[in-house]
Design an enzyme around this catalytic site. Sequence first.
Site, PDB file in Angstrom:
ATOM      1  N   TRP A 110       0.892  -1.086   0.101  1.00 22.55           N
ATOM      2  CA  TRP A 110      -0.041  -0.150  -0.120  1.00 22.55           C
ATOM      3  C   TRP A 110       0.623   1.186   0.147  1.00 22.55           C
ATOM      4  O   TRP A 110       0.453   2.159  -0.791  1.00 22.55           O
ATOM      5  CB  TRP A 110      -0.844   0.001   0.961  1.00 22.55           C
ATOM      6  CG  TRP A 110      -2.009  -1.091   1.135  1.00 22.55           C
ATOM      7  CD1 TRP A 110      -1.966  -2.221   1.908  1.00 22.55           C
ATOM      8  CD2 TRP A 110      -2.909  -1.585   0.085  1.00 22.55           C
ATOM      9  NE1 TRP A 110      -2.834  -3.335   1.699  1.00 22.55           N
ATOM     10  CE2 TRP A 110      -3.584  -2.761   0.448  1.00 22.55           C
ATOM     11  CE3 TRP A 110      -3.099  -0.871  -1.300  1.00 22.55           C
ATOM     12  CZ2 TRP A 110      -4.455  -3.484  -0.428  1.00 22.55           C
ATOM     13  CZ3 TRP A 110      -4.150  -1.366  -1.898  1.00 22.55           C
ATOM     14  CH2 TRP A 110      -4.940  -2.681  -1.497  1.00 22.55           C
ATOM     15  N   ASP A 165      -1.872   6.361   6.047  1.00 18.31           N
ATOM     16  CA  ASP A 165      -2.926   5.553   5.769  1.00 18.31           C
ATOM     17  C   ASP A 165      -3.110   4.806   6.976  1.00 18.31           C
ATOM     18  O   ASP A 165      -2.351   3.839   7.351  1.00 18.31           O
ATOM     19  CB  ASP A 165      -2.384   4.708   4.452  1.00 18.31           C
ATOM     20  CG  ASP A 165      -3.509   3.706   4.190  1.00 18.31           C
ATOM     21  OD1 ASP A 165      -4.353   3.484   4.742  1.00 18.31           O
ATOM     22  OD2 ASP A 165      -3.074   3.085   2.961  1.00 18.31           O
ATOM     23  N   LYS A 190     -12.160  -2.159   6.776  1.00 14.82           N
ATOM     24  CA  LYS A 190     -11.332  -3.062   7.575  1.00 14.82           C
ATOM     25  C   LYS A 190     -11.808  -3.142   9.059  1.00 14.82           C
ATOM     26  O   LYS A 190     -12.290  -3.852   9.742  1.00 14.82           O
ATOM     27  CB  LYS A 190      -9.792  -2.621   7.564  1.00 14.82           C
ATOM     28  CG  LYS A 190      -8.943  -3.296   6.413  1.00 14.82           C
ATOM     29  CD  LYS A 190      -9.513  -2.766   4.977  1.00 14.82           C
ATOM     30  CE  LYS A 190      -8.303  -3.533   3.753  1.00 14.82           C
ATOM     31  NZ  LYS A 190      -7.606  -2.519   3.115  1.00 14.82           N
TER      32      LYS A 190
HETATM   33  C1  LIG Z   1      -7.157  -2.209   2.107  1.00 15.48           C
HETATM   34  C2  LIG Z   1      -6.003  -1.376   2.071  1.00 15.48           C
HETATM   35  C3  LIG Z   1      -6.132  -0.217   0.904  1.00 15.48           C
HETATM   36  C4  LIG Z   1      -6.718  -0.063  -0.065  1.00 15.48           C
HETATM   37  O1  LIG Z   1      -8.002   0.402   0.273  1.00 15.48           O
HETATM   38  P1  LIG Z   1      -9.304   0.721  -1.169  1.00 15.48           P
HETATM   39  O2  LIG Z   1     -10.171   1.051  -0.158  1.00 15.48           O
HETATM   40  O3  LIG Z   1      -9.405  -0.633  -1.707  1.00 15.48           O
HETATM   41  O4  LIG Z   1      -8.684   1.605  -1.915  1.00 15.48           O
HETATM   42  C5  LIG Z   1      -5.068   0.940   1.211  1.00 15.48           C
HETATM   43  N1  LIG Z   1      -4.114   0.791   2.517  1.00 15.48           N
HETATM   44  C6  LIG Z   1      -4.423  -0.083   3.300  1.00 15.48           C
HETATM   45  C7  LIG Z   1      -3.230  -0.033   4.605  1.00 15.48           C
HETATM   46  C8  LIG Z   1      -5.284  -1.183   3.102  1.00 15.48           C
HETATM   47  O5  LIG Z   1      -5.153  -2.073   4.224  1.00 15.48           O
END
Ligand SMILES: *Cc1c(COP(=O)(O)O)cnc(C)c1O
Length: 361
Positions: A103, A172, A196
Amino acid sequence: MSERIYNFNPGPAALPLPVLEEAREELLNYKGSGMSILEISHRSALFEGVLQSAIARVKRLLKLDDRYHVLFMQGGASLQFTLVPMNLASDTAPVDYVDTGTWSTKAIKEARILGKNVRVVASSEDKEFTYIPEKIPVNPDAAYLHITSNNTIRGTQYRTFPDAGNVPLVSDMSSDIFSRVFDPAPFGLIYAGAQKNAGPAGVTLDIIRQDMLERVPANLPTLFKSTTHAEKNSLYNTPPCFAIYMVELVLKWVEETVGGLAAMEAINREKARLIYDYIDSQNFYRGTAQPESRSWMNVTFRLPSADLEKKFIDQSQKAGLGGLKGHRSVGGCRASLYNAMPVEGVRALVDFMKDFAQRNG
Ligand SMILES: *Cc1c(COP(=O)(O)O)cnc(C)c1O
């Protein structure tokens, strides 16, 4: 399957059962309106109530002061990879990134596509992203320092955040927001796809500090500007109303049923302790993340062979433990222990792991 299973899916992931029940309860007739929450205007007083409550809960849980705006956006964390550098950095200002795998690698890629002056100041690529770099150089001229607080695929997580001095941190937090207590003050921006740890897919939390909004270039397209969403309280265009409603219910559960973030963290620590203590006590399963960088949210592990891993995933599914397959890019197994996973689910998993090792070791 006639009953619900212990759901270890990485995302979209398990939601707390009381949240699903409450949503079911009010699905056809929301608060006596005679309509579903799915059917009402995003500008109605009823939906405004949901939105305001969701924002207030985010602020209380994360102890955000008045400088922070809580926005609900679309496009997932993946769109934030683009919007963050667009909004927070001029074309010449350097932007610093830590690369801890998939990511963050994707976030770096987007900043480069935009032609930003990207510096990867630390990386754990040398050891297949199995750790969080300890020494992260801080450059005072950086527009921000971007990190990925929890690496969902590799199973690593920052225990403490880098001290970046006056450089705003951007994180993030898609896979660990609301999982533990932390000081928000060093963060200029926190973003997280809800699916998540905070709700269903379709909405992304964007927590942005006032001084970051002051940087937003005037010439960006309207919908790409953080200021648009902040000024219109996430109602410039139709937001994902149902997803926001679900986030509000999840945060109500964290606040009122669990008892807040400190209580949530204690449960998450206990779950992680249970599984890592077991992994460290034997030789059949091997944890892939370095111990000091282990994630409390995503526990990644291998078995002695790919055949055994396949058998483990098949048999665990039949035993009522779902979603234990590792990400397709790395293989192996992964147990995602987000907030909605109860301690009993982790006990059931450890019991299954012991039994499987005995039968196959
Ligand atoms: C799942 C995830 C993403 C991607 O998220 P989307 O909503 O599918 O764009 C980005 N960063 C992390 C840390 C993730 O776990």
